[in-house]
Scaffold this motif. Structure first.
Motif, PDB file in Angstrom:
ATOM      1  N   LYS A 188     -39.062   6.839 -41.836  1.00  0.00           N
ATOM      2  CA  LYS A 188     -39.478   6.082 -43.250  1.00  0.00           C
ATOM      3  C   LYS A 188     -38.048   5.411 -44.065  1.00  0.00           C
ATOM      4  CE  LYS A 188     -41.627  10.643 -44.683  1.00  0.00           C
ATOM      5  NZ  LYS A 188     -41.867  11.563 -45.822  1.00  0.00           N
ATOM      6  N   ASN A 189     -37.077   5.542 -43.831  1.00  0.00           N
ATOM      7  CA  ASN A 189     -35.295   4.580 -44.598  1.00  0.00           C
ATOM      8  C   ASN A 189     -35.515   4.160 -43.477  1.00  0.00           C
ATOM      9  OD1 ASN A 189     -34.943   6.546 -45.974  1.00  0.00           O
ATOM     10  ND2 ASN A 189     -32.865   6.992 -45.554  1.00  0.00           N
ATOM     11  N   VAL A 190     -36.108   3.886 -42.303  1.00  0.00           N
ATOM     12  CA  VAL A 190     -36.391   2.211 -41.247  1.00  0.00           C
ATOM     13  C   VAL A 190     -37.395   1.409 -41.833  1.00  0.00           C
ATOM     14  CG1 VAL A 190     -37.013   1.345 -39.086  1.00  0.00           C
ATOM     15  CG2 VAL A 190     -34.905   3.978 -39.467  1.00  0.00           C
ATOM     16  N   GLU A 191     -37.940   1.716 -42.675  1.00  0.00           N
ATOM     17  CA  GLU A 191     -38.906   1.009 -42.590  1.00  0.00           C
ATOM     18  C   GLU A 191     -39.033   0.173 -44.010  1.00  0.00           C
ATOM     19  OE1 GLU A 191     -43.158  -0.244 -43.888  1.00  0.00           O
ATOM     20  OE2 GLU A 191     -42.356  -0.129 -41.902  1.00  0.00           O
ATOM     21  N   ALA A 249     -37.453  -4.365 -47.050  1.00  0.00           N
ATOM     22  CA  ALA A 249     -36.570  -4.862 -47.631  1.00  0.00           C
ATOM     23  C   ALA A 249     -35.408  -6.163 -47.290  1.00  0.00           C
ATOM     24  CB  ALA A 249     -35.501  -3.551 -48.526  1.00  0.00           C
ATOM     25  N   GLN A 250     -36.152  -6.265 -46.343  1.00  0.00           N
ATOM     26  CA  GLN A 250     -35.140  -7.326 -44.870  1.00  0.00           C
ATOM     27  C   GLN A 250     -36.484  -8.360 -45.685  1.00  0.00           C
ATOM     28  OE1 GLN A 250     -34.332  -5.906 -41.180  1.00  0.00           O
ATOM     29  NE2 GLN A 250     -32.726  -7.136 -41.148  1.00  0.00           N
ATOM     30  N   ALA A 251     -37.980  -8.139 -45.240  1.00  0.00           N
ATOM     31  CA  ALA A 251     -39.057  -8.826 -45.185  1.00  0.00           C
ATOM     32  C   ALA A 251     -38.723  -9.456 -47.219  1.00  0.00           C
ATOM     33  CB  ALA A 251     -40.259  -7.798 -45.360  1.00  0.00           C
ATOM     34  N   ALA A 252     -38.506  -8.497 -47.289  1.00  0.00           N
ATOM     35  CA  ALA A 252     -38.909  -8.859 -49.188  1.00  0.00           C
ATOM     36  C   ALA A 252     -37.470  -9.168 -49.764  1.00  0.00           C
ATOM     37  CB  ALA A 252     -39.263  -7.895 -49.779  1.00  0.00           C
ATOM     38  N   ALA A 253     -36.557  -9.519 -48.971  1.00  0.00           N
ATOM     39  CA  ALA A 253     -35.257  -9.850 -49.364  1.00  0.00           C
ATOM     40  C   ALA A 253     -34.884  -9.538 -50.604  1.00  0.00           C
ATOM     41  CB  ALA A 253     -34.742 -11.203 -49.597  1.00  0.00           C
ATOM     42  N   ASP A 254     -34.638  -7.714 -51.425  1.00  0.00           N
ATOM     43  CA  ASP A 254     -35.068  -6.898 -51.972  1.00  0.00           C
ATOM     44  C   ASP A 254     -33.424  -5.847 -51.932  1.00  0.00           C
ATOM     45  OD1 ASP A 254     -35.004  -4.488 -53.409  1.00  0.00           O
ATOM     46  OD2 ASP A 254     -36.679  -4.023 -52.959  1.00  0.00           O
ATOM     47  N   GLY A 304     -32.027 -16.238 -50.329  1.00  0.00           N
ATOM     48  CA  GLY A 304     -32.839 -16.888 -50.765  1.00  0.00           C
ATOM     49  C   GLY A 304     -32.716 -18.663 -49.879  1.00  0.00           C
ATOM     50  N   LYS A 305     -32.113 -18.445 -48.927  1.00  0.00           N
ATOM     51  CA  LYS A 305     -32.221 -19.620 -47.625  1.00  0.00           C
ATOM     52  C   LYS A 305     -33.042 -19.171 -46.978  1.00  0.00           C
ATOM     53  CE  LYS A 305     -27.377 -20.391 -48.420  1.00  0.00           C
ATOM     54  NZ  LYS A 305     -25.790 -20.633 -47.509  1.00  0.00           N
ATOM     55  N   SER A 306     -33.469 -18.754 -46.424  1.00  0.00           N
ATOM     56  CA  SER A 306     -34.935 -18.543 -45.807  1.00  0.00           C
ATOM     57  C   SER A 306     -36.257 -17.627 -45.867  1.00  0.00           C
ATOM     58  CB  SER A 306     -34.539 -18.099 -44.236  1.00  0.00           C
ATOM     59  OG  SER A 306     -34.030 -16.844 -44.345  1.00  0.00           O
ATOM     60  N   LYS A 307     -37.308 -17.794 -46.158  1.00  0.00           N
ATOM     61  CA  LYS A 307     -38.216 -17.039 -46.224  1.00  0.00           C
ATOM     62  C   LYS A 307     -38.765 -15.988 -45.006  1.00  0.00           C
ATOM     63  CE  LYS A 307     -42.660 -17.058 -47.996  1.00  0.00           C
ATOM     64  NZ  LYS A 307     -44.084 -18.355 -48.685  1.00  0.00           N
ATOM     65  N   VAL A 308     -38.801 -15.118 -44.829  1.00  0.00           N
ATOM     66  CA  VAL A 308     -39.422 -13.935 -43.824  1.00  0.00           C
ATOM     67  C   VAL A 308     -41.211 -14.191 -43.951  1.00  0.00           C
ATOM     68  CG1 VAL A 308     -39.903 -11.504 -42.756  1.00  0.00           C
ATOM     69  CG2 VAL A 308     -37.158 -12.629 -44.018  1.00  0.00           C
ATOM     70  N   ILE A 309     -41.661 -15.164 -43.084  1.00  0.00           N
ATOM     71  CA  ILE A 309     -42.958 -14.762 -42.849  1.00  0.00           C
ATOM     72  C   ILE A 309     -44.162 -13.812 -42.291  1.00  0.00           C
ATOM     73  CG2 ILE A 309     -44.877 -16.110 -41.230  1.00  0.00           C
ATOM     74  CD1 ILE A 309     -42.981 -18.177 -41.752  1.00  0.00           C
ATOM     75  N   SER A 310     -43.062 -13.562 -41.180  1.00  0.00           N
ATOM     76  CA  SER A 310     -44.194 -11.944 -40.682  1.00  0.00           C
ATOM     77  C   SER A 310     -42.463 -10.958 -40.253  1.00  0.00           C
ATOM     78  CB  SER A 310     -44.043 -12.043 -39.494  1.00  0.00           C
ATOM     79  OG  SER A 310     -43.881 -12.581 -38.569  1.00  0.00           O
ATOM     80  N   VAL A 367     -31.284   4.942 -33.651  1.00  0.00           N
ATOM     81  CA  VAL A 367     -32.051   4.132 -33.633  1.00  0.00           C
ATOM     82  C   VAL A 367     -32.499   3.006 -33.143  1.00  0.00           C
ATOM     83  CG1 VAL A 367     -34.052   2.877 -35.262  1.00  0.00           C
ATOM     84  CG2 VAL A 367     -32.772   5.307 -35.636  1.00  0.00           C
ATOM     85  N   ARG A 368     -33.719   3.080 -32.135  1.00  0.00           N
ATOM     86  CA  ARG A 368     -33.443   1.928 -31.168  1.00  0.00           C
ATOM     87  C   ARG A 368     -35.302   1.443 -32.152  1.00  0.00           C
ATOM     88  NH1 ARG A 368     -29.731   0.428 -27.071  1.00  0.00           N
ATOM     89  NH2 ARG A 368     -28.426   2.298 -26.958  1.00  0.00           N
ATOM     90  N   PHE A 369     -35.313  -0.410 -31.738  1.00  0.00           N
ATOM     91  CA  PHE A 369     -36.375  -0.906 -31.858  1.00  0.00           C
ATOM     92  C   PHE A 369     -36.127  -2.314 -31.057  1.00  0.00           C
ATOM     93  CE2 PHE A 369     -34.832  -1.311 -35.711  1.00  0.00           C
ATOM     94  CZ  PHE A 369     -34.622  -2.033 -35.751  1.00  0.00           C
ATOM     95  N   HIS A 370     -37.941  -2.760 -31.063  1.00  0.00           N
ATOM     96  CA  HIS A 370     -38.173  -3.903 -30.539  1.00  0.00           C
ATOM     97  C   HIS A 370     -38.076  -4.943 -31.949  1.00  0.00           C
ATOM     98  CE1 HIS A 370     -40.857  -7.245 -27.991  1.00  0.00           C
ATOM     99  NE2 HIS A 370     -39.926  -7.874 -28.833  1.00  0.00           N
ATOM    100  N   TRP A 371     -37.278  -5.754 -32.067  1.00  0.00           N
ATOM    101  CA  TRP A 371     -37.553  -6.429 -33.386  1.00  0.00           C
ATOM    102  C   TRP A 371     -38.295  -7.451 -32.929  1.00  0.00           C
ATOM    103  CZ3 TRP A 371     -34.433  -7.662 -38.098  1.00  0.00           C
ATOM    104  CH2 TRP A 371     -34.577  -8.933 -38.484  1.00  0.00           C
ATOM    105  N   LEU A 372     -38.955  -8.060 -33.892  1.00  0.00           N
ATOM    106  CA  LEU A 372     -40.159  -9.783 -33.474  1.00  0.00           C
ATOM    107  C   LEU A 372     -40.247 -10.148 -35.145  1.00  0.00           C
ATOM    108  CD1 LEU A 372     -43.329  -8.855 -31.454  1.00  0.00           C
ATOM    109  CD2 LEU A 372     -40.648 -10.312 -30.219  1.00  0.00           C
ATOM    110  N   GLY A 373     -39.727 -11.117 -35.713  1.00  0.00           N
ATOM    111  CA  GLY A 373     -40.212 -11.682 -36.601  1.00  0.00           C
ATOM    112  C   GLY A 373     -39.902 -13.487 -36.406  1.00  0.00           C
ATOM    113  N   GLU A 374     -40.689 -14.393 -37.604  1.00  0.00           N
ATOM    114  CA  GLU A 374     -40.476 -15.559 -37.733  1.00  0.00           C
ATOM    115  C   GLU A 374     -40.072 -15.524 -39.184  1.00  0.00           C
ATOM    116  OE1 GLU A 374     -43.564 -19.220 -37.411  1.00  0.00           O
ATOM    117  OE2 GLU A 374     -44.247 -16.748 -37.834  1.00  0.00           O
ATOM    118  N   ALA A 375     -39.328 -17.033 -39.409  1.00  0.00           N
ATOM    119  CA  ALA A 375     -38.826 -16.489 -41.360  1.00  0.00           C
ATOM    120  C   ALA A 375     -38.564 -18.420 -40.901  1.00  0.00           C
ATOM    121  CB  ALA A 375     -37.206 -16.765 -41.227  1.00  0.00           C
TER     122      ALA A 375
END
Length: 148
Positions: free
Chosen positions: A34-37, A42-47, A81-87, A104-112
């Motif tokens: 739950k914390n990882v999610e 929070a990263q996606a929302a810049a919270d 605020g210098k970048s906006k996470v799209i996904s 915790v290990r995972f595959h990160w896929l992001g677009e900004a």
């Protein structure tokens, strides 16, 4: 073969304790998941408030380009605020709780998208996070990434 109550009690006690430890580990794994999610969201929302609450004061956050940030620098840069996470997706998340630590290990896929110029960029990374139980809460202690 004669078995007395004492000889029988030890294996029964061991099995009972293993079941208890396993139940606690499962609950801890659920909490870490739950914390990882929450961290991903929070990263996606810049919270900044949520990122602050999920990170340990001793945070060591390293990027795939070699930069290493402490908690204050990470939160400031992640929410400037210098970048906006799209996904942002965390795929194939694997969690292993070992005492008061969680790996915790995972595959990160992001677009900004860069806010000043609108330039889009994508990231494809392998992430390793280490969470630590501090009191009753699980906090992100360290994070490392590798470009794929």
């Amino acid at each position: 073969m004669n078995v007395n109550r004492r000889e029988l009690a030890l294996p029964v006690l061991a099995v009972a304790l293993l079941g208890t430890v396993s139940a606690y580990a499962g609950a801890d794994e659920d909490t870490v998941a739950k914390n990882v999610e929450a961290f991903r969201a929070a990263q996606a929302a810049a919270d900044a408030k949520t990122l602050e609450s999920l990170c340990a004061p001793e945070l060591s956050y390293s990027h795939s380009d070699g930069r290493v940030e402490d908690k204050a620098t990470f939160v400031a840069n992640a929410t400037d605020g210098k970048s906006k996470v799209i996904s942002l997706a965390y795929q194939d998340v694997k969690i292993r709780v070992v005492g008061t630590a969680a790996i915790v290990r995972f595959h990160w896929l992001g677009e900004a998208e860069s806010v000043p110029d609108g330039k889009k960029s994508s990231t494809n990374l392998h992430i390793l996070m280490n969470w630590q139980k501090q009191g009753a809460d699980w906090k992100l202690l360290s994070r490392a990434s590798t470009k794929l």
